[in-house]
Design a protein around this motif. Structure first.
Motif, PDB file in Angstrom:
ATOM      1  N   THR A 235     -55.564 -16.407 -20.059  1.00  0.00           N
ATOM      2  CA  THR A 235     -55.635 -15.164 -19.351  1.00  0.00           C
ATOM      3  C   THR A 235     -54.558 -15.023 -18.705  1.00  0.00           C
ATOM      4  O   THR A 235     -54.013 -15.651 -18.047  1.00  0.00           O
ATOM      5  N   GLU A 236     -53.682 -13.881 -18.865  1.00  0.00           N
ATOM      6  CA  GLU A 236     -52.425 -13.424 -18.110  1.00  0.00           C
ATOM      7  C   GLU A 236     -52.432 -11.960 -17.142  1.00  0.00           C
ATOM      8  O   GLU A 236     -53.096 -11.762 -17.388  1.00  0.00           O
ATOM      9  N   ALA A 237     -52.450 -12.558 -15.706  1.00  0.00           N
ATOM     10  CA  ALA A 237     -52.125 -11.605 -14.662  1.00  0.00           C
ATOM     11  C   ALA A 237     -51.540 -10.516 -15.254  1.00  0.00           C
ATOM     12  O   ALA A 237     -50.055 -10.191 -15.694  1.00  0.00           O
ATOM     13  N   PRO A 238     -52.430  -8.825 -15.662  1.00  0.00           N
ATOM     14  CA  PRO A 238     -50.992  -7.609 -16.013  1.00  0.00           C
ATOM     15  C   PRO A 238     -49.566  -7.629 -14.948  1.00  0.00           C
ATOM     16  O   PRO A 238     -50.007  -8.212 -13.618  1.00  0.00           O
ATOM     17  N   GLY A 239     -48.479  -7.973 -15.581  1.00  0.00           N
ATOM     18  CA  GLY A 239     -48.086  -6.919 -14.322  1.00  0.00           C
ATOM     19  C   GLY A 239     -46.976  -8.391 -13.250  1.00  0.00           C
ATOM     20  O   GLY A 239     -46.424  -8.150 -12.545  1.00  0.00           O
ATOM     21  N   GLY A 240     -47.900  -9.589 -13.839  1.00  0.00           N
ATOM     22  CA  GLY A 240     -47.064 -11.217 -13.786  1.00  0.00           C
ATOM     23  C   GLY A 240     -47.726 -11.288 -12.449  1.00  0.00           C
ATOM     24  O   GLY A 240     -48.983 -11.016 -12.231  1.00  0.00           O
ATOM     25  N   GLY A 241     -47.337 -11.761 -10.998  1.00  0.00           N
ATOM     26  CA  GLY A 241     -47.816 -12.106 -10.266  1.00  0.00           C
ATOM     27  C   GLY A 241     -47.794 -13.783 -10.459  1.00  0.00           C
ATOM     28  O   GLY A 241     -47.477 -14.849 -11.570  1.00  0.00           O
ATOM     29  N   PRO A 242     -48.118 -14.226  -9.256  1.00  0.00           N
ATOM     30  CA  PRO A 242     -48.680 -15.525  -9.481  1.00  0.00           C
ATOM     31  C   PRO A 242     -49.534 -16.606 -10.386  1.00  0.00           C
ATOM     32  O   PRO A 242     -49.329 -17.937 -10.146  1.00  0.00           O
ATOM     33  N   ILE A 243     -50.459 -15.957 -11.065  1.00  0.00           N
ATOM     34  CA  ILE A 243     -51.582 -16.497 -11.593  1.00  0.00           C
ATOM     35  C   ILE A 243     -50.883 -15.951 -13.269  1.00  0.00           C
ATOM     36  O   ILE A 243     -50.907 -15.101 -13.509  1.00  0.00           O
ATOM     37  N   ASP A 244     -50.763 -16.780 -13.715  1.00  0.00           N
ATOM     38  CA  ASP A 244     -50.395 -17.136 -15.176  1.00  0.00           C
ATOM     39  C   ASP A 244     -50.905 -17.999 -16.312  1.00  0.00           C
ATOM     40  O   ASP A 244     -49.884 -19.191 -15.350  1.00  0.00           O
ATOM     41  N   TYR A 245     -51.643 -18.467 -16.983  1.00  0.00           N
ATOM     42  CA  TYR A 245     -52.839 -19.213 -17.532  1.00  0.00           C
ATOM     43  C   TYR A 245     -52.002 -19.471 -19.517  1.00  0.00           C
ATOM     44  O   TYR A 245     -52.839 -20.123 -19.635  1.00  0.00           O
ATOM     45  N   ALA A 246     -50.843 -18.758 -19.685  1.00  0.00           N
ATOM     46  CA  ALA A 246     -49.986 -18.583 -20.246  1.00  0.00           C
ATOM     47  C   ALA A 246     -49.890 -20.371 -20.591  1.00  0.00           C
ATOM     48  O   ALA A 246     -48.926 -20.611 -19.425  1.00  0.00           O
ATOM     49  N   HIS A 247     -49.826 -20.937 -22.023  1.00  0.00           N
ATOM     50  CA  HIS A 247     -49.389 -22.273 -21.723  1.00  0.00           C
ATOM     51  C   HIS A 247     -47.907 -21.888 -21.866  1.00  0.00           C
ATOM     52  O   HIS A 247     -47.214 -20.945 -23.022  1.00  0.00           O
ATOM     53  N   ALA A 511     -70.525 -22.617  -4.588  1.00  0.00           N
ATOM     54  CA  ALA A 511     -70.344 -21.405  -3.679  1.00  0.00           C
ATOM     55  C   ALA A 511     -69.024 -21.145  -3.962  1.00  0.00           C
ATOM     56  O   ALA A 511     -68.733 -20.176  -4.042  1.00  0.00           O
ATOM     57  N   HIS A 512     -68.241 -22.645  -3.719  1.00  0.00           N
ATOM     58  CA  HIS A 512     -66.494 -22.338  -3.629  1.00  0.00           C
ATOM     59  C   HIS A 512     -65.901 -21.732  -4.340  1.00  0.00           C
ATOM     60  O   HIS A 512     -64.988 -21.139  -4.523  1.00  0.00           O
ATOM     61  N   LEU A 513     -65.994 -23.018  -6.098  1.00  0.00           N
ATOM     62  CA  LEU A 513     -65.575 -22.914  -6.702  1.00  0.00           C
ATOM     63  C   LEU A 513     -66.119 -21.436  -7.858  1.00  0.00           C
ATOM     64  O   LEU A 513     -65.517 -20.824  -8.114  1.00  0.00           O
ATOM     65  N   THR A 514     -67.245 -20.702  -7.681  1.00  0.00           N
ATOM     66  CA  THR A 514     -67.699 -19.094  -8.090  1.00  0.00           C
ATOM     67  C   THR A 514     -66.698 -18.239  -7.229  1.00  0.00           C
ATOM     68  O   THR A 514     -66.444 -17.488  -8.138  1.00  0.00           O
ATOM     69  N   ARG A 515     -66.920 -18.329  -6.142  1.00  0.00           N
ATOM     70  CA  ARG A 515     -66.133 -17.312  -5.436  1.00  0.00           C
ATOM     71  C   ARG A 515     -64.583 -17.267  -5.934  1.00  0.00           C
ATOM     72  O   ARG A 515     -63.704 -16.120  -6.044  1.00  0.00           O
ATOM     73  N   ARG A 516     -63.809 -18.774  -6.265  1.00  0.00           N
ATOM     74  CA  ARG A 516     -62.778 -18.806  -7.012  1.00  0.00           C
ATOM     75  C   ARG A 516     -62.604 -17.668  -8.078  1.00  0.00           C
ATOM     76  O   ARG A 516     -61.419 -16.146  -8.130  1.00  0.00           O
ATOM     77  N   VAL A 517     -63.437 -18.378  -9.224  1.00  0.00           N
ATOM     78  CA  VAL A 517     -63.776 -17.972 -10.217  1.00  0.00           C
ATOM     79  C   VAL A 517     -64.170 -16.273  -9.866  1.00  0.00           C
ATOM     80  O   VAL A 517     -63.169 -15.217 -10.794  1.00  0.00           O
ATOM     81  N   ASP A 518     -64.465 -15.394  -9.481  1.00  0.00           N
ATOM     82  CA  ASP A 518     -64.733 -14.443  -9.325  1.00  0.00           C
ATOM     83  C   ASP A 518     -63.929 -13.106  -8.844  1.00  0.00           C
ATOM     84  O   ASP A 518     -63.233 -12.302  -9.160  1.00  0.00           O
ATOM     85  N   LEU A 519     -63.149 -13.726  -7.668  1.00  0.00           N
ATOM     86  CA  LEU A 519     -61.907 -13.033  -7.073  1.00  0.00           C
ATOM     87  C   LEU A 519     -60.514 -13.694  -8.301  1.00  0.00           C
ATOM     88  O   LEU A 519     -59.880 -12.014  -8.462  1.00  0.00           O
ATOM     89  N   VAL A 520     -60.388 -14.511  -8.144  1.00  0.00           N
ATOM     90  CA  VAL A 520     -58.824 -14.367 -10.011  1.00  0.00           C
ATOM     91  C   VAL A 520     -59.718 -13.277 -10.822  1.00  0.00           C
ATOM     92  O   VAL A 520     -58.974 -12.187 -11.809  1.00  0.00           O
ATOM     93  N   GLN A 521     -60.724 -13.158 -11.386  1.00  0.00           N
ATOM     94  CA  GLN A 521     -61.302 -12.337 -12.689  1.00  0.00           C
ATOM     95  C   GLN A 521     -60.848 -10.845 -11.655  1.00  0.00           C
ATOM     96  O   GLN A 521     -60.698  -9.720 -12.613  1.00  0.00           O
ATOM     97  N   MET A 522     -61.356 -10.799 -10.248  1.00  0.00           N
ATOM     98  CA  MET A 522     -61.363  -9.197 -10.726  1.00  0.00           C
ATOM     99  C   MET A 522     -60.102  -9.122  -9.791  1.00  0.00           C
ATOM    100  O   MET A 522     -59.391  -7.593 -10.694  1.00  0.00           O
ATOM    101  N   ALA A 523     -58.964  -9.905  -9.928  1.00  0.00           N
ATOM    102  CA  ALA A 523     -57.839  -9.743 -10.029  1.00  0.00           C
ATOM    103  C   ALA A 523     -57.117  -8.900 -10.848  1.00  0.00           C
ATOM    104  O   ALA A 523     -56.044  -8.482 -10.930  1.00  0.00           O
ATOM    105  N   ILE A 524     -57.485  -9.852 -12.123  1.00  0.00           N
ATOM    106  CA  ILE A 524     -56.904  -9.852 -13.359  1.00  0.00           C
ATOM    107  C   ILE A 524     -57.561  -8.280 -14.049  1.00  0.00           C
ATOM    108  O   ILE A 524     -56.426  -7.619 -14.304  1.00  0.00           O
ATOM    109  N   ARG A 525     -58.831  -8.414 -13.819  1.00  0.00           N
ATOM    110  CA  ARG A 525     -59.108  -6.675 -13.901  1.00  0.00           C
ATOM    111  C   ARG A 525     -58.493  -5.657 -12.742  1.00  0.00           C
ATOM    112  O   ARG A 525     -57.910  -4.499 -14.456  1.00  0.00           O
ATOM    113  N   ALA A 526     -57.630  -6.000 -12.085  1.00  0.00           N
ATOM    114  CA  ALA A 526     -57.688  -4.861 -11.323  1.00  0.00           C
ATOM    115  C   ALA A 526     -55.955  -5.082 -11.337  1.00  0.00           C
ATOM    116  O   ALA A 526     -55.323  -3.632 -10.794  1.00  0.00           O
ATOM    117  N   GLY A 527     -55.218  -5.704 -12.148  1.00  0.00           N
ATOM    118  CA  GLY A 527     -53.820  -5.767 -11.769  1.00  0.00           C
ATOM    119  C   GLY A 527     -53.249  -5.986 -10.775  1.00  0.00           C
ATOM    120  O   GLY A 527     -51.794  -5.641 -10.259  1.00  0.00           O
TER     121      GLY A 527
END
Length: 647
Positions: A235-247, A511-527
């Motif tokens: 998954t890659e964040a729309p519009g670029g950004g610091p989160i890019d999980y593409a190989h 809780a720490h890792l679940t929060r991270r997953v939630d935040l990154v998923q929301m950021a990706i969906r919202a661009g």
């Protein structure tokens, strides 16, 4: 000449022993139904599917896969059978496509046993259907023909079976999907694909020589469950950004062929093995593809040998039955002569098959001898000298070696088990007792200790192949029972924090890792990747869980399942050390968790299947050489690089 069929078109079959090859862009279930003169399937025993992969004259795959080879012997079908329908269906499960309209059009080919294509059909025009009748082999006036069908069913297998007259269509469809789901955790991830959809493999492998062995009445099918296309980008964040999980090395165009690096072999001699002799954009990619080519070559060579031996035994039995069914041959020496002749023919066939196998194994052994020393650290065993020159890398490699695989016919030939990076599924190290010889000779406490040691070496390899600061490891050890085995990670200072103990420690890490997953998923969906909190670590994370389910309440179990399902797509990975029997109180609630993880063992065990012929491969974990301190030295360099990055 190959007949390229369109929907509804038919073609005469020139022979009765065939293979039906299926190629799809994502895993599909391949099966077949037998129909009478009206096309009616008289019962479940007339359906070949993963839970019952053999019926007379027909053998299909035992798991879902992107590629299949179904074996058909039309002469061996029951006399009442007038129609064989090849069926494809999408496996059910979270994150999987729900209709054929969302995947590449499947391609089906009817071939002879030598691979020569007789007829092909591409199933275009599918939309909401999740099951489809692809091809139909039917008897007409004493001859067999093939017809391109392409009839899809939005109701899935249940609708397809009901249309063919199966009495318990829904129950049969549910049993097939359950059998497919149960096989998910057994499978080795399949090799990569080029943009054209063809497998990338070592072109000079010995599989062709193995194919010269005599074929059985029903050739080996190719059961397997490829768990997603390993060439697909993360998954890659729309519009670029610091989160890019593409190989970073996954290209969008076909890789170039390997450069010529060795003179051609003399006529009649096998090709000279060369490290990196496969397609790819870089030496690492060529080695990766070459290793998978060796894996496939060994699978097919052994399959050809086993098929030839089975055929020889079957032929001997048939000849003996025919000879001894005549009462005249039961008197005097006629019966003895028939037995001797049949056994001599059996021995001749098996001897020829063994010679072909030995040629293939010799070629593969020579290839392994040149490939193994050339491997980079991520692909190499701990005894490879490359680790003594280890330096923290600047970018992640394509893959990581998890262990070695071998087959009983070639116990000294080991093929590296490589998985793509970033990890696309979690890993479960089974600390329970298994039926393997190695596990039977090891006590329960020893198995648990070896399982944690295996987790530590895997975590160390992951830390070593990632750039400094881009991979974090968290440990949950509720009872503190693994303090000794975890000492290399704890003592080097490479962990994100001390191992979490007790129920409170478990809850805090989850809780720490679940929060991270939630935040990154929301950021990706919202661009809105740039809006992530500044304290959020966007690197990859690995959670090592020991002694599950000790220290886990119902909420913690739910969070763990969530991390296993949703974490890999956003860089949170799970490495569990657990005995499934310890969690039996949860019943079927945890079945999806176990199925979502790649199961490996701390000792040698034959529990992994390949994506071609379904061999039970013996997996062996990687161990550091006796008395070696290579693990501690590598972790010290990782820790030093991490400290330098923080400065």
């Amino acid at each position: 000449m190959t007949a390229e069929l369109v929907r509804g078109q038919n073609h005469t079959l020139p022979q009765t022993r065939l293979e039906i090859r299926v190629s799809a862009g994502s895993p599909v279930v391949a099966g077949a139904t037998l129909g009478d003169e009206r096309g009616t399937v008289r019962g479940a025993e007339w359906i070949a599917h993963p839970a019952s992969h053999r019926v007379p004259g027909l053998e299909v795959s035992r798991q879902a896969a992107a590629d299949h080879r179904l074996a058909v012997d039309l002469d061996a079908l029951p006399a009442e059978v007038h129609r064989v329908t090849v069926v494809l269906a999408l496996p059910m499960g979270a994150g999987r496509p729900v209709s054929f309209g969302a995947v590449a059009a499947p391609f089906v080919a009817v071939t002879g046993l030598d691979g020569t294509e007789i007829a092909t059909f591409t199933l275009t025009g599918l939309d909401t259907e999740s099951a489809v009748s692809a091809l139909e082999l039917y008897r007409r006036q004493g001859a067999w023909k093939v017809r391109a069908v392409g009839q899809g069913y939005a109701a899935g297998l249940a609708g397809l079976f009901a249309d063919q007259g199966v009495a318990e269509a829904a129950e049969t469809a549910a049993a097939i999907q359950e059998a497919v789901a149960s096989g998910l955790a057994r499978s080795v991830t399949p090799p990569p694909r080029t943009t054209e959809g063809e497998r990338v493999r070592h072109p000079a492998g010995p599989a062709a020589a193995g194919a010269q062995a005599p074929a059985p009445p029903v050739p080996e099918a190719q059961p397997a469950e490829p768990l997603g296309d390993p060439a697909s980008a993360r998954t890659e964040a729309p519009g670029g950004g610091p989160i890019d999980y593409a190989h970073p090395r996954r290209q969008t165009s076909a890789p170039p062929p390997p450069p010529p690096t060795a003179p051609p072999a003399a006529p009649g001699q096998p090709p000279r093995p060369v490290a990196g002799d496969a397609t790819g954009w870089s030496m690492d990619e060529r080695l990766y593809n070459q290793i998978w080519g060796m894996f496939e070559d060994l699978a097919r060579a052994v399959a050809a040998y086993r098929s030839a031996v089975d055929f020889a035994e079957s032929r001997m039995d048939q000849e003996l039955d025919r000879a001894l069914s005549d009462p005249r041959n039961r008197i005097g020496g006629a019966g003895d002569r028939a037995r001797e002749a049949a056994r001599a023919k059996r021995d001749e066939l098996t001897g020829r098959a063994r010679e072909a196998l030995e040629r293939d194994l010799a070629q593969l052994a020579a290839e392994s001898a040149v490939v193994e020393p050339a491997l980079p650290a991520a692909y190499a065993g701990w005894d490879n000298p490359v680790w003594h020159a280890y330096r923290v890398p600047m970018e992640i490699p394509m893959a990581l070696r998890l262990g070695d695989l071998r087959l009983g016919e070639a116990p000294d030939l080991r093929i590296p088990l490589l998985v793509r990076l970033p990890l696309e599924r979690g890993i479960w190290i089974d600390s329970g007792r298994t039926a393997s010889e190695a596990a039977a000779s090891t006590t329960g406490d020893q198995l648990r200790g070896l399982a944690v040691e295996t987790a530590v070496t895997l975590a160390a390899r992951l830390l070593a192949v990632y750039p400094a600061g881009e991979f974090s490891v968290h440990v949950v050890d509720p009872a503190g029972s693994a303090a000794g085995q975890l000492s290399p990670l704890v003592g080097s200072g490479v962990l994100a924090g001390p191992p979490a103990a007790g129920a409170e420690g478990v809850a805090s890490v989850l809780a720490h890792l679940t929060r991270r997953v939630d935040l990154v998923q929301m950021a990706i969906r919202a661009g809105a990747a740039d809006a992530l909190p500044p304290d959020l670590d966007t690197g990859e994370h690995l959670l090592i869980v020991n002694d599950f389910p000790h220290g886990f309440d119902d909420r913690a179990v739910t969070q763990l399942r969530y991390l296993a399902d949703e974490g890999p797509s956003v860089g949170v990975h799970l490495l569990m050390v657990a005995d499934r029997e310890d969690a039996r109180a949860y019943g079927p609630v945890l079945d999806p968790l176990w199925r979502s993880l790649l199961r490996i063992t701390p000792v040698a065990d034959d529990h992994l299947a390949d994506p071609w012929v379904g061999h039970a491969w013996t997996y062996e974990p990687l161990r550091t050489p006796q008395g070696s301190r290579v693990l501690e030295q590598v972790l010290a360099l990782v820790a030093e690089a991490r400290r330098g990055g923080r400065r």
